[in-house]
Each structure stands twice: as C-alpha cells, then as structure tokens.
Scaffold this active site. Structure first.
Site, PDB file in Angstrom:
ATOM      1  N   ASP A   7       0.864  -1.157   0.012  1.00 23.10           N
ATOM      2  CA  ASP A   7       0.113  -0.134   0.266  1.00 23.10           C
ATOM      3  C   ASP A   7       0.862   1.157   0.048  1.00 23.10           C
ATOM      4  O   ASP A   7       2.179   1.189   0.083  1.00 23.10           O
ATOM      5  CB  ASP A   7      -0.826   0.042   1.318  1.00 23.10           C
ATOM      6  N   SER A   8       0.351   2.450  -0.064  1.00 20.83           N
ATOM      7  CA  SER A   8       1.008   3.740  -0.248  1.00 20.83           C
ATOM      8  C   SER A   8       1.446   3.847   1.414  1.00 20.83           C
ATOM      9  O   SER A   8       2.547   4.493   1.613  1.00 20.83           O
ATOM     10  CB  SER A   8       0.192   4.781  -0.591  1.00 20.83           C
ATOM     11  N   TYR A  39      -1.111   7.894  -2.891  1.00 17.82           N
ATOM     12  CA  TYR A  39      -1.354   7.461  -4.338  1.00 17.82           C
ATOM     13  C   TYR A  39      -2.488   8.184  -4.925  1.00 17.82           C
ATOM     14  O   TYR A  39      -2.673   8.441  -6.090  1.00 17.82           O
ATOM     15  CB  TYR A  39      -1.734   6.025  -4.432  1.00 17.82           C
ATOM     16  N   GLY A  40      -3.547   8.412  -4.049  1.00 21.18           N
ATOM     17  CA  GLY A  40      -4.702   8.799  -4.670  1.00 21.18           C
ATOM     18  C   GLY A  40      -4.951  10.183  -5.343  1.00 21.18           C
ATOM     19  O   GLY A  40      -6.008  10.370  -5.766  1.00 21.18           O
ATOM     20  N   CYS A  70      -4.332  -1.941  -1.562  1.00 18.04           N
ATOM     21  CA  CYS A  70      -4.316  -0.897  -1.784  1.00 18.04           C
ATOM     22  C   CYS A  70      -5.416  -0.753  -3.130  1.00 18.04           C
ATOM     23  O   CYS A  70      -5.337  -1.275  -4.121  1.00 18.04           O
ATOM     24  CB  CYS A  70      -2.987  -0.116  -2.256  1.00 18.04           C
ATOM     25  N   ASN A  71      -6.544   0.052  -2.680  1.00 23.42           N
ATOM     26  CA  ASN A  71      -7.768  -0.284  -3.929  1.00 23.42           C
ATOM     27  C   ASN A  71      -7.345   0.756  -5.049  1.00 23.42           C
ATOM     28  O   ASN A  71      -7.559   0.518  -6.119  1.00 23.42           O
ATOM     29  CB  ASN A  71      -8.900   0.690  -3.094  1.00 23.42           C
ATOM     30  N   THR A  72      -6.398   1.993  -4.745  1.00 26.00           N
ATOM     31  CA  THR A  72      -6.123   2.753  -5.635  1.00 26.00           C
ATOM     32  C   THR A  72      -4.991   2.128  -6.770  1.00 26.00           C
ATOM     33  O   THR A  72      -5.237   2.022  -8.005  1.00 26.00           O
ATOM     34  CB  THR A  72      -5.382   4.012  -5.060  1.00 26.00           C
ATOM     35  N   GLU A 143      -2.325   8.350   8.329  1.00 23.97           N
ATOM     36  CA  GLU A 143      -1.016   8.285   8.063  1.00 23.97           C
ATOM     37  C   GLU A 143      -0.398   9.034   9.382  1.00 23.97           C
ATOM     38  O   GLU A 143       0.783   8.590   9.762  1.00 23.97           O
ATOM     39  CB  GLU A 143      -0.300   8.525   6.703  1.00 23.97           C
ATOM     40  N   CYS A 175     -11.081   2.361   0.306  1.00 25.72           N
ATOM     41  CA  CYS A 175      -9.839   2.697   0.581  1.00 25.72           C
ATOM     42  C   CYS A 175      -9.185   1.865   1.963  1.00 25.72           C
ATOM     43  O   CYS A 175     -10.090   1.887   2.716  1.00 25.72           O
ATOM     44  CB  CYS A 175      -9.562   3.981   0.753  1.00 25.72           C
ATOM     45  N   HIS A 177      -7.154   2.444   3.997  1.00 25.81           N
ATOM     46  CA  HIS A 177      -6.950   3.420   5.334  1.00 25.81           C
ATOM     47  C   HIS A 177      -8.280   3.493   6.179  1.00 25.81           C
ATOM     48  O   HIS A 177      -8.072   3.955   7.294  1.00 25.81           O
ATOM     49  CB  HIS A 177      -6.438   4.780   4.729  1.00 25.81           C
TER      50      HIS A 177
HETATM   51  N1  DGL Z   1      -4.900   2.997   1.038  1.00 23.16           N
HETATM   52  C1  DGL Z   1      -4.847   3.176  -0.426  1.00 23.16           C
HETATM   53  C2  DGL Z   1      -6.237   2.775  -0.773  1.00 23.16           C
HETATM   54  O1  DGL Z   1      -6.844   1.709  -0.550  1.00 23.16           O
HETATM   55  C3  DGL Z   1      -4.250   4.455  -0.937  1.00 23.16           C
HETATM   56  C4  DGL Z   1      -4.385   5.479  -0.335  1.00 23.16           C
HETATM   57  C5  DGL Z   1      -3.474   6.869  -0.781  1.00 23.16           C
HETATM   58  O2  DGL Z   1      -2.572   6.601  -0.807  1.00 23.16           O
HETATM   59  O3  DGL Z   1      -4.198   7.756  -1.495  1.00 23.16           O
HETATM   60  O4  DGL Z   1      -6.673   3.331  -1.914  1.00 23.16           O
END
Ligand code: DGL
Length: 220
Positions: A7-8, A39-40, A70-72, A143, A175, A177
């Site tokens: 993940d990020s 990442y988003g 990580c979904n993104t 974070e 997400c 997070h």
């Molecule tokens: N945790 C990540 C997700 O599931 C990415 C969050 C990010 O870095 O913006 O999308």
C-alpha cells in the site's frame, strides 16, 4: 505459503489484519510505500507504474501470491492485461462477494472514485444506484496516526454528510485506510452497513489456501 501485499502506507495493514486472522501460518511481506504516498492524488499512469514496480519487487522476494492492499493501485491495475505469473487477488473485485442491494455508496480516494471501478463492479452485481464520494484527507490523518478527536470528526462530517443524505443501505470502504476510522465513519452514518472489502478479499484468499494445502484423497 508466502503472501505479498503493499500500500502507499499503513492502510493495507487492515488487509493484512484480516489475512493473519484467517491464515496465521502464512509468511507475509508487506510494503508501505510511504515515500510516494499518497497514491490517490496521482495520475493513474503514475499509480500503475509504481504498482508494477512493487509487484515485480514482491515477485523477486519469492511470494506465492499477491493480495491487493490498496484499492487505488488495484484500480490502476485493471487496465494491465498481461499475466503477472502468480495469482493476484483484487480487493475491488472482491466486493462482488458481498450481497449488496439497494442504494450503495462508495467512499475512496480521488483516483479510485474518478476511475469509477467500484461503480462498475457494483453495477455488474445488480446494484442500480451508486453514489461515490472521495474522502482523500482520511488517508493523511490515518498516516499521521490520528483516528479520533475533533479534527477527524469535522473531516468526517464534511465528507459524509452528503453520503448520509443519499440514504444508502450500505457504504463500501473503498480505501484500505478507512477501516482504521471505522468508529468515526459509523458515527456519521448511524444504522448504515459498512462493507469492508478487506474482509472479502481475505476470505477469498483463505479459501484458496485451503485448496492448495488440503490433502488430496490419495494422501489420506
Ligand atoms: N490505501 C490506499 C487505497 O486503498 C491508498 C491511499 C492513498 O495513498 O491515497 O486506496
């Protein structure tokens, strides 16, 4: 069994948690790419490049499969059609294993929401009305290790008031997070089912693990 995920940052730990609960005997390699987080807010082509880089690294580490943390990044990988050479478990696709009906809302990062990936997955399983809302700041507070208090409540209220007004039966935590903020999110969305795809992807992986490890009839 060696399982890789990334993940990020610390978001994907919510996936790791669900995996360890179900498959405690596996070995895990978890990469938190905090240097390039979030990442988003990045363009999809950058997210795809980063994701492919980390997938190759995990393969070099000898993992037997990769589970999306990580979904993104998972959204970016939907456009990647080549074979990875080892099983890859998509967290976004796992949402289909939840019996969601009626009006459904999805909350995620800017890039995930923009991709519309959850919307199409949900439409594929017959959900006809999907409302999407990007909640990018949730990533930053998690974070920072801030999961409660006035600031998080205010951010949650800002993002989730339109979601509550939409009056969905379920909200997908799109997400990794966001499960870290489950209490705050639930307090803004009383009585609404929070669907956590970290649980469904972990369930799918654990079923497959049983298949890999269960003795064949000839062995017994
Ligand atoms: N945790 C990540 C997700 O599931 C990415 C969050 C990010 O870095 O913006 O999308």
């Amino acid at each position: 069994m060696k399982i890789g995920l990334f993940d990020s940052g610390i978001g994907g730990l919510s996936v790791l948690y669900e995996l360890v609960k179900r498959i405690p005997s596996a070995r895990y390699i978890y990469i938190a790419d905090t240097f390039r987080a979030p990442y988003g807010t990045k363009p999809m082509e950058d997210i795809l490049r980063i994701s492919l880089e980390i997938l190759s690294f995990l393969k070099l580490k000898g993992v037997d499969c990769i589970v999306s943390g990580c979904n993104t990044s998972d959204a970016s990988l939907q456009s990647f059609k080549s074979d990875l050479g080892i099983p890859y478990y998509s967290i976004v696709k796992s949402v289909a294993f939840n019996e969601l009906q009626g009006k459904v809302a999805v909350i995620g990062t800017e890039a995930t929401v923009k991709s519309g990936i959850y919307k199409s997955q949900l439409e594929n399983i017959g959900v006809t009305s999907v409302f999407q809302r990007s909640c990018q700041l949730f990533v930053a507070v998690v974070e920072e290790g801030i999961t409660k208090g006035k600031m998080v409540d205010a951010i949650a209220k800002f993002y989730l008031t339109p979601v509550r007004r939409y009056n969905p039966s379920s909200v997908v935590l799109g997400c990794t997070h966001f499960p870290h903020l489950k209490r705050v999110i639930q307090s803004q969305l009383p009585g609404i089912f929070l669907c956590d795809p970290a649980k469904s992807v972990a369930e799918i992986v654990s079923r497959d693990c049983l298949l890999y490890t269960s003795p064949s009839p000839r062995d017994s």
